[in-house]
Motif scaffolding. Sequence first.
Motif, PDB file in Angstrom:
ATOM      1  N   GLU A  65       0.826  -1.208   0.000  1.00  9.19           N
ATOM      2  CA  GLU A  65       0.000   0.000   0.000  1.00  9.19           C
ATOM      3  C   GLU A  65       0.859   1.256   0.000  1.00  9.19           C
ATOM      4  OE1 GLU A  65      -3.604   1.985   2.702  1.00  9.19           O
ATOM      5  OE2 GLU A  65      -2.805  -0.005   3.165  1.00  9.19           O
ATOM      6  N   ARG A  66       2.002   1.198   0.687  1.00  6.36           N
ATOM      7  CA  ARG A  66       2.877   2.368   0.759  1.00  6.36           C
ATOM      8  C   ARG A  66       3.650   2.616  -0.528  1.00  6.36           C
ATOM      9  NH1 ARG A  66       7.058   2.110   4.135  1.00  6.36           N
ATOM     10  NH2 ARG A  66       6.838  -0.044   4.812  1.00  6.36           N
ATOM     11  N   VAL A  67       4.068   1.548  -1.216  1.00  8.95           N
ATOM     12  CA  VAL A  67       4.980   1.732  -2.340  1.00  8.95           C
ATOM     13  C   VAL A  67       4.294   1.773  -3.699  1.00  8.95           C
ATOM     14  CG1 VAL A  67       6.851   0.644  -1.052  1.00  8.95           C
ATOM     15  CG2 VAL A  67       5.490  -0.735  -2.650  1.00  8.95           C
ATOM     16  N   LYS A  68       3.086   1.249  -3.826  1.00  4.70           N
ATOM     17  CA  LYS A  68       2.441   1.222  -5.136  1.00  4.70           C
ATOM     18  C   LYS A  68       2.298   2.612  -5.768  1.00  4.70           C
ATOM     19  CE  LYS A  68      -1.014  -1.529  -6.017  1.00  4.70           C
ATOM     20  NZ  LYS A  68      -2.268  -2.303  -5.905  1.00  4.70           N
ATOM     21  N   PRO A  69       2.005   3.666  -5.008  1.00  3.73           N
ATOM     22  CA  PRO A  69       1.923   4.992  -5.642  1.00  3.73           C
ATOM     23  C   PRO A  69       3.250   5.499  -6.206  1.00  3.73           C
ATOM     24  CG  PRO A  69       0.786   4.979  -3.522  1.00  3.73           C
ATOM     25  CD  PRO A  69       1.565   3.707  -3.598  1.00  3.73           C
ATOM     26  N   LEU A 133       0.130   6.493 -13.680  1.00  2.78           N
ATOM     27  CA  LEU A 133       0.378   6.365 -12.254  1.00  2.78           C
ATOM     28  C   LEU A 133      -0.625   5.391 -11.631  1.00  2.78           C
ATOM     29  CD1 LEU A 133       0.965  10.104 -11.231  1.00  2.78           C
ATOM     30  CD2 LEU A 133       2.520   8.498 -12.360  1.00  2.78           C
ATOM     31  N   ALA A 134      -0.395   5.092 -10.366  1.00  2.90           N
ATOM     32  CA  ALA A 134      -1.279   4.161  -9.663  1.00  2.90           C
ATOM     33  C   ALA A 134      -2.689   4.714  -9.519  1.00  2.90           C
ATOM     34  CB  ALA A 134      -0.695   3.822  -8.290  1.00  2.90           C
ATOM     35  N   ASP A 135      -2.845   6.044  -9.486  1.00  3.20           N
ATOM     36  CA  ASP A 135      -4.177   6.647  -9.363  1.00  3.20           C
ATOM     37  C   ASP A 135      -4.821   6.894 -10.719  1.00  3.20           C
ATOM     38  OD1 ASP A 135      -2.751   8.765 -10.378  1.00  3.20           O
ATOM     39  OD2 ASP A 135      -2.900  10.026  -8.597  1.00  3.20           O
ATOM     40  N   GLU A 136      -4.284   6.249 -11.779  1.00  5.03           N
ATOM     41  CA  GLU A 136      -4.818   6.281 -13.144  1.00  5.03           C
ATOM     42  C   GLU A 136      -4.519   7.574 -13.896  1.00  5.03           C
ATOM     43  OE1 GLU A 136      -5.905   3.559 -14.427  1.00  5.03           O
ATOM     44  OE2 GLU A 136      -5.857   2.501 -12.525  1.00  5.03           O
ATOM     45  N   ARG A 137      -3.846   8.536 -13.290  1.00  8.26           N
ATOM     46  CA  ARG A 137      -3.435   9.708 -14.057  1.00  8.26           C
ATOM     47  C   ARG A 137      -2.402   9.289 -15.107  1.00  8.26           C
ATOM     48  NH1 ARG A 137      -1.305  14.070  -9.969  1.00  8.26           N
ATOM     49  NH2 ARG A 137      -0.795  12.187  -8.755  1.00  8.26           N
ATOM     50  N   GLU A 138      -2.464   9.922 -16.274  1.00  7.17           N
ATOM     51  CA  GLU A 138      -1.541   9.603 -17.349  1.00  7.17           C
ATOM     52  C   GLU A 138      -0.815  10.856 -17.834  1.00  7.17           C
ATOM     53  OE1 GLU A 138      -2.933   7.279 -20.560  1.00  7.17           O
ATOM     54  OE2 GLU A 138      -3.936   5.773 -19.303  1.00  7.17           O
ATOM     55  N   TYR A 139       0.455  10.653 -18.227  1.00  6.60           N
ATOM     56  CA  TYR A 139       1.289  11.756 -18.685  1.00  6.60           C
ATOM     57  C   TYR A 139       2.075  11.317 -19.919  1.00  6.60           C
ATOM     58  CZ  TYR A 139       0.626  13.778 -14.009  1.00  6.60           C
ATOM     59  OH  TYR A 139       0.094  14.294 -12.850  1.00  6.60           O
ATOM     60  N   ASP A 140       2.269  12.255 -20.841  1.00  4.59           N
ATOM     61  CA  ASP A 140       3.275  12.058 -21.876  1.00  4.59           C
ATOM     62  C   ASP A 140       4.652  12.244 -21.233  1.00  4.59           C
ATOM     63  OD1 ASP A 140       1.496  11.627 -23.990  1.00  4.59           O
ATOM     64  OD2 ASP A 140       1.214  13.779 -24.286  1.00  4.59           O
ATOM     65  N   LEU A 157       8.127  13.449 -16.958  1.00  7.42           N
ATOM     66  CA  LEU A 157       6.704  13.529 -17.241  1.00  7.42           C
ATOM     67  C   LEU A 157       6.324  14.988 -17.484  1.00  7.42           C
ATOM     68  CD1 LEU A 157       5.241  11.077 -14.562  1.00  7.42           C
ATOM     69  CD2 LEU A 157       6.508  10.599 -16.681  1.00  7.42           C
ATOM     70  N   GLU A 158       5.585  15.238 -18.544  1.00  8.23           N
ATOM     71  CA  GLU A 158       5.216  16.606 -18.891  1.00  8.23           C
ATOM     72  C   GLU A 158       4.107  17.122 -17.979  1.00  8.23           C
ATOM     73  OE1 GLU A 158       4.315  16.761 -23.018  1.00  8.23           O
ATOM     74  OE2 GLU A 158       6.344  16.207 -23.652  1.00  8.23           O
ATOM     75  N   ASN A 159       4.334  18.309 -17.427  1.00  8.99           N
ATOM     76  CA  ASN A 159       3.347  19.000 -16.589  1.00  8.99           C
ATOM     77  C   ASN A 159       2.992  18.240 -15.312  1.00  8.99           C
ATOM     78  OD1 ASN A 159       3.058  21.069 -18.607  1.00  8.99           O
ATOM     79  ND2 ASN A 159       1.734  19.655 -19.760  1.00  8.99           N
ATOM     80  N   LEU A 163       4.454  14.866  -7.138  1.00  8.36           N
ATOM     81  CA  LEU A 163       4.312  13.412  -7.190  1.00  8.36           C
ATOM     82  C   LEU A 163       5.031  12.773  -5.996  1.00  8.36           C
ATOM     83  CD1 LEU A 163       4.879  12.650 -10.980  1.00  8.36           C
ATOM     84  CD2 LEU A 163       2.757  13.193  -9.775  1.00  8.36           C
ATOM     85  N   PRO A 164       4.549  11.609  -5.544  1.00  6.64           N
ATOM     86  CA  PRO A 164       5.256  10.901  -4.471  1.00  6.64           C
ATOM     87  C   PRO A 164       6.587  10.368  -4.981  1.00  6.64           C
ATOM     88  CG  PRO A 164       3.518   9.518  -5.367  1.00  6.64           C
ATOM     89  CD  PRO A 164       3.356  10.871  -6.011  1.00  6.64           C
ATOM     90  N   VAL A 165       7.564  10.308  -4.103  1.00  5.68           N
ATOM     91  CA  VAL A 165       8.930   9.959  -4.508  1.00  5.68           C
ATOM     92  C   VAL A 165       9.371   8.670  -3.819  1.00  5.68           C
ATOM     93  CG1 VAL A 165      11.347  10.707  -4.472  1.00  5.68           C
ATOM     94  CG2 VAL A 165       9.528  12.361  -4.929  1.00  5.68           C
ATOM     95  N   ALA A 166       9.984   7.781  -4.587  1.00  6.33           N
ATOM     96  CA  ALA A 166      10.510   6.533  -4.044  1.00  6.33           C
ATOM     97  C   ALA A 166      11.871   6.787  -3.407  1.00  6.33           C
ATOM     98  CB  ALA A 166      10.641   5.497  -5.154  1.00  6.33           C
ATOM     99  N   PRO A 167      12.041   6.467  -2.126  1.00  5.77           N
ATOM    100  CA  PRO A 167      13.357   6.638  -1.501  1.00  5.77           C
ATOM    101  C   PRO A 167      14.342   5.598  -2.030  1.00  5.77           C
ATOM    102  CG  PRO A 167      11.844   5.584   0.035  1.00  5.77           C
ATOM    103  CD  PRO A 167      11.030   5.956  -1.170  1.00  5.77           C
TER     104      PRO A 167
END
Length: 470
Positions: A65-69, A133-140, A157-159, A163-167
């Motif tokens: 749950e923590r890492v999927k985003p 992304l995991a929340d279904e947002r899409e980017y070019d 990713l454009e615009n 965003l959440p960042v992976a350590p």
Amino acid sequence: MSRSYRIFSVTSLALALALVGCRERGEGSPISPVALERTETAAQPVAPAPAPAGITPLDVSDLAERVKPLVVNITTMQTAPRQAVEFFDFFGQGERQMPRRMGLGSGFIIDSAGYVITNAHVVEGASEVRVRLADEREYDAKVTGRDPKLDLALLKLENATNLPVAPLGSSESLRVGEPVLAVGNPFGLGHTVTTGIVSAKARAIGLGPYDDFIQTDASINPGNSGGPLFNTRGEVVGINTAIRAGATGIGFAIPVDALKDVLPQLREKGYVERGRLGVGFQPISKDLATALGLSDPKGALVSAVEPNGPAALAGLRDGDVIVSIENEAVEHANDLPRMVARHSPGERVKLGILRNGERTELTATLDKLDEPPVIAQREATPEPNSLPAGKLGIRVADAPGGAGAVVAGVVPEASVGELQPGDVIQQVGDIQIGGTADLRAALDRQKPGSMVLVKFRRGDLPRFTAFRMP
């Protein structure tokens, strides 16, 4: 037996998904049932052993749950080659359209402004890159950095913002047997989670000069390319890259420390420049270690030095053993290219070497790594006056121009290390060999039962071998 590995991205024509990997690169033992014997003493509850220091007990659902985003699915589009266009034109219907191929991969976010890491082969030749992304947002996305030698790519990713960042964790401190979790886009099934352990470290599987893979049994499949391998703290410790073809539970990930070495250059320049030392080298066998007077077969044996290269200018000679770079031990010869490549062109690096059994230090100023230098050597062919096989069991002939003694034949029972017909013997111990007479005289000086160090050339490749005198 040759081994095959797959770099696991997925490609297809038009909108169809091909469920195979892009590039071709054991058996288990049955588990026997355990007989349980009844005892008179009632079983006592056993407290669970504490987790080793630095390892968090694995709660898969919480970790997932923590890492999927932090993980993204990548879709690429490529225009098909002209041959494919001509094939489709055969039907002669309607307006000409360029057929396209779709590819799938994975990646993870390293910057809130929309920077993503994936494998270079995932985006190779792509005309379009789309990230979900995991929340279904899409980017070019655009490819802003690439390192083919490590198979890494940096996307922007454009615009994208906030965003959440992976350590990024440490692959150096990763332990064999430690639990890990892989998240990716296998076969287009986005954000799939699998678990396993670190099966091994520092695996060389023949994909390149900087092989240093983490092996894991976490299930990874085509489409997982570029996805992260997490430790139990939710830190990225590897980038999933390859699988062993035809096997189950054998996957390979690039250590995250290798990414951290090149990430600044990928962000600043879009490519990676590496330092070059200018040496040929080989592993050290037990026989070579004995002949060189080493207590352990560790380090990289210098078999050739590029004239006027960084190593030559530093004073390095063939026959030296490189045992450390900047005070970091060279445990195995195949560690050397990776350790040198961590440093930039123009950087001064301290080399720890063994020469004639004595430890010394040299300092080399690295050149820029381009193509491997060619150390020019004449192709040697035997002169007609060859000598019959002697007590070593080899037949030799003079090489043209006093270049050494050519091995013309080896009897089946001979014990002469790696020597084979066509090799040119150039040195025995510290004695230079100009021809068969020199070789005979040098061998006559060796004591029976002693281990002899021999330098020879096979084609354009100088090498060392060692064998015991009869």
